[in-house]
Every structure is written in structure tokens, then in C-alpha cells.
Design an enzyme around this catalytic site. Sequence first.
Site, PDB file in Angstrom:
ATOM      1  N   HIS A  32       0.834  -1.208   0.000  1.00 56.74           N
ATOM      2  CA  HIS A  32       0.000   0.000   0.000  1.00 56.74           C
ATOM      3  C   HIS A  32       0.871   1.261   0.000  1.00 56.74           C
ATOM      4  O   HIS A  32       0.543   2.251  -0.652  1.00 56.74           O
ATOM      5  CB  HIS A  32      -0.921  -0.018   1.219  1.00 56.74           C
TER       6      HIS A  32
ATOM      7  N   ASP B 134      -6.600   5.665   1.934  1.00 59.44           N
ATOM      8  CA  ASP B 134      -6.549   4.269   1.520  1.00 59.44           C
ATOM      9  C   ASP B 134      -7.903   3.623   1.784  1.00 59.44           C
ATOM     10  O   ASP B 134      -8.433   3.702   2.891  1.00 59.44           O
ATOM     11  CB  ASP B 134      -5.452   3.550   2.301  1.00 59.44           C
TER      12      ASP B 134
END
Length: 491
Positions: A20, A120
Site C-alpha cells: 500500500h 486508503d
Amino acid sequence: MAEKEGNTHVVLFPLPGQGHIVSMLKLAQLLSTAGFHITFVHTERNYRRFLLTSSASHFHVPKFRFRTVPDGFPDDDTRSPLPFLELQESLDTKCRGHYRELLLAAVDEEWPPVTCVVADEVLPLSVEVPDELGIPVMILAPHSACSILTSYSIPELIRGGELPIPEAANMDELLQGVLGLEGIVRRRDMSIRAAKSIEDPFLRFELKMSKNLPRGRALILNTTESIDSLSLRHVRSICPTTYTLGPFHVLLRNIKDESHSASLSEEDRSCIAWLDSKPDKSVVYVSFGSLATMPREAFLEFQQGLLDSGYYFLWVIRPDMVEGGLEESELTASERRCFVKWAPQEEVLAHAAVGCFLTHSGWNSTLESIFAGVPMICWPFFADQLINSRFASEVWKIALDMKDLCGRGHVERMVKEVMSGEIGEELRKSSCEMADMVKKSAEEGGSSYTNFKELVAHIQSLSLPAERGGNVGEGMSVPAQGKSTFLMCST
């Protein structure tokens, strides 16, 4: 326009895991090319890890700063990828207030108020806190569009009785309730295939995660219109304003002719010299990412299968990759193999000696292999990797899916099939064709390049008073701290 760019300030907060972070940091560097102020939020531990790499010393980006928040774990804790729930609870209770303070204190003499946050999708507090403060939020989903659809379809799969999967069910049976992907996704390809009830924490996580998608002003994806054409029409029915900018690392090079590493591990570049000594298309590159672990027996089967294939292989073996660790005696001596703890993967995949990528099918790795035109053998572990491997083999025709198999005979056979013979030729042809489409997407005038310019304009528009209705700290009330029960991934 220059004044508007100079007053634009974007905060980016990824889930604190390698995959990520890589995706979000590449996006941050892209946005910095527009002249924006960029604040990138790391956990304290991950920022310390980043500073220990040689990449940190070369990271010099104008108007770019790192800020940190705690993850709530002791410094000596290993932060194992499991159990997710404990990590989520720690982040939610120990990080939320610090993140709020960071957003409120983001303004100083040189830095303007926060224009928007890029959050995110699988880190709920990165979405919730700015939303509570009245700061516009855009969502980055750092995985494939087909993965997004499988997660979003879980409620329908439950209603249709296809989830949870019954005991002793045929795992190769196709699911009918996946939006737009009927006839492609099998039970075996679902990330929550092990869930036995609707109260399973992983199943609950997927349900909650998908609810974040429509919450943002826009959805940002690290993919291209050509790669995910089958899925994007349905994704846009959920999130009409969706920007495909992928591959981020390719677009960044085209715009700025550079791309700083985002790795939290030091890259061992000795493997490049080893590759230089090998013939073209003679090496199998093996890497299972930054999180996955395997039993010792599986490692030994993979190693023997690779040796039996007769090809050279370069294998990334993290110290924590094999459960219980490895003894030096278990690493078979051979002039045909090279082991490293971490590799400069983009450079490895671009090397002429590499003919095949044995991968866990993480989305960053998949994109990097697609761009390099390298066919894959997929051995996924969890999450989106399961659906990525299915699409790579059955839709894109650039890989063989070895999901759930790791016997030495399977490894040897699949390596030989990809590295030579008719199957290998077909996969290589499809891989080269897809690589060409992806490269064109990221060139000036291509879809990713055009979408990036539109995203920049969208973010700039959020700086206008009529759109924002005021800035944080200027007469706005701050709601009381909330509570999230989302599940998190590893640091």
C-alpha cells in the site's frame, strides 16, 4: 494557475504495509509534479525503516514532507500480519487522535491549509477523520478493478446463498453473483473462501471495506483502461468519478523522468550483476512479496522444483518468509540459483535475462510484470492476489495459475511450460501485446496521462472557497472522536 497550484495541499495516508505504501507514495510523487504541497503520513516505525534504506537519502522532492503517527504497538513488537483485528484496534485507538491533530496542525507559514486527503480504501480512519473535519476525501483503492468488484459483490453473493461456501463444495465451481464477472470467478478465487459463517471477521472486513468506495469525491485506481476494461464499467456504476492512472511508476517516469523507490527494505543490487552474466530469457525470477509466509515443506518443494526445471532462478527470500526460519544447509548449493533478501524488482523484471516471474500476484508486482512484458506463474496467498491470478491466467492470458499447488512436480512442469514450448510462446506474445497497450496508456495523450491531468484539475477545484466552504481551523467545529471496527492489514 500557478497560484492555485501553490495553494493546493494534499495529504496522503496509506495503510501501513509495503504494498500500500508503494502505491500511495508513487501517487504522491505524481501529484507533486503538479506543483502541489504534499504531506505523506507514515507510521513512526515504518518511517524509521524507510530512513534506514539508501532510497531515503535520494528522496528529494520539492514541497514534499513526511509526517508520522504511532501504530500503538511497542517498538520491539514484530507486527505480524496476523491477527488483523488486533492491529486495527491498535491503529484506531492509538492513531486516530494523532491523525486528527496532524490535519488540524497542517498549516504553517509555508504550507497552505489541507485541500484534500487521499485515503486508503482499506484504512477506515484515513477516510473518517478528514470527513469529520469537513476536508474533501478521495479514495485510493490500491488493487485491481476486478478485485474491487468481487469485494463489492459479497452482499449479493450472501443473498444468493453462494457465500459462505458450504463444506465439501466444489471449489472450481463458478460464482454467478459477482457483478459483471459472471462466468469468470470461481469459489477458489475469492479472498474470503475460508469463511464458514457471515460473522467471520475476514468476511465482515470485506463487507465494511467496500462501503468506503462511494464515500470519496473520486476513486483513484492504479490500473489502465485497457487492463481492466471488463471491470471498469461496473466500477463506475458504483463510483462514477473514477480515475485510472496506472501504472503509477510508468506514468511518473513519463512525466518527470524519475521514480523514487518506496521500499521499506534495503534492495540488494548484487543480483543485477548476476543477471548480467546470464543468457536472455534464461532466468526465473521468484518473489512472494513483503508479507506472505510459507511452511518449510512448501519452500523445499519450490526449491527442488526450480532446480529440477533446469533453469537459472533468482529468488527473493525474506528472513521471515519461511515459518520457523531456514537453516543454511536447507538452501541447496547450485550455480543456477541466486538468493537475495530483497531485490530492485522493476529493474529485475526489465532485465533481458528474466524469462518468467513466479509471483504471489500482488497488484504492484502484477503491474510491474505486465509493463515489462514478462509472463507469470501465479501462486497467490490471500486478499486480492487470488482474483488477480485468476484474471492473469483466464482473462489476460499472460500467466499460469498455480493456486493451491506447490509440489515440486507442479513447479517443474509450469516453469518449463512458461519458459519454453507453445504455451510459453503464447503467454509471451500476450504479455508483449499487453505491455504495449499499457505503455501507450501512460504516454502523453494516453488514457492514464489524460486522466491524471483531469485529476489534477479536480483537486485544484477543491481549493476554491465555493467548493470547500471554509478551511479547517477557520471557524469550523471539530466533531468528537469516533470509533471504527474495521479490520486492518499488516505494517
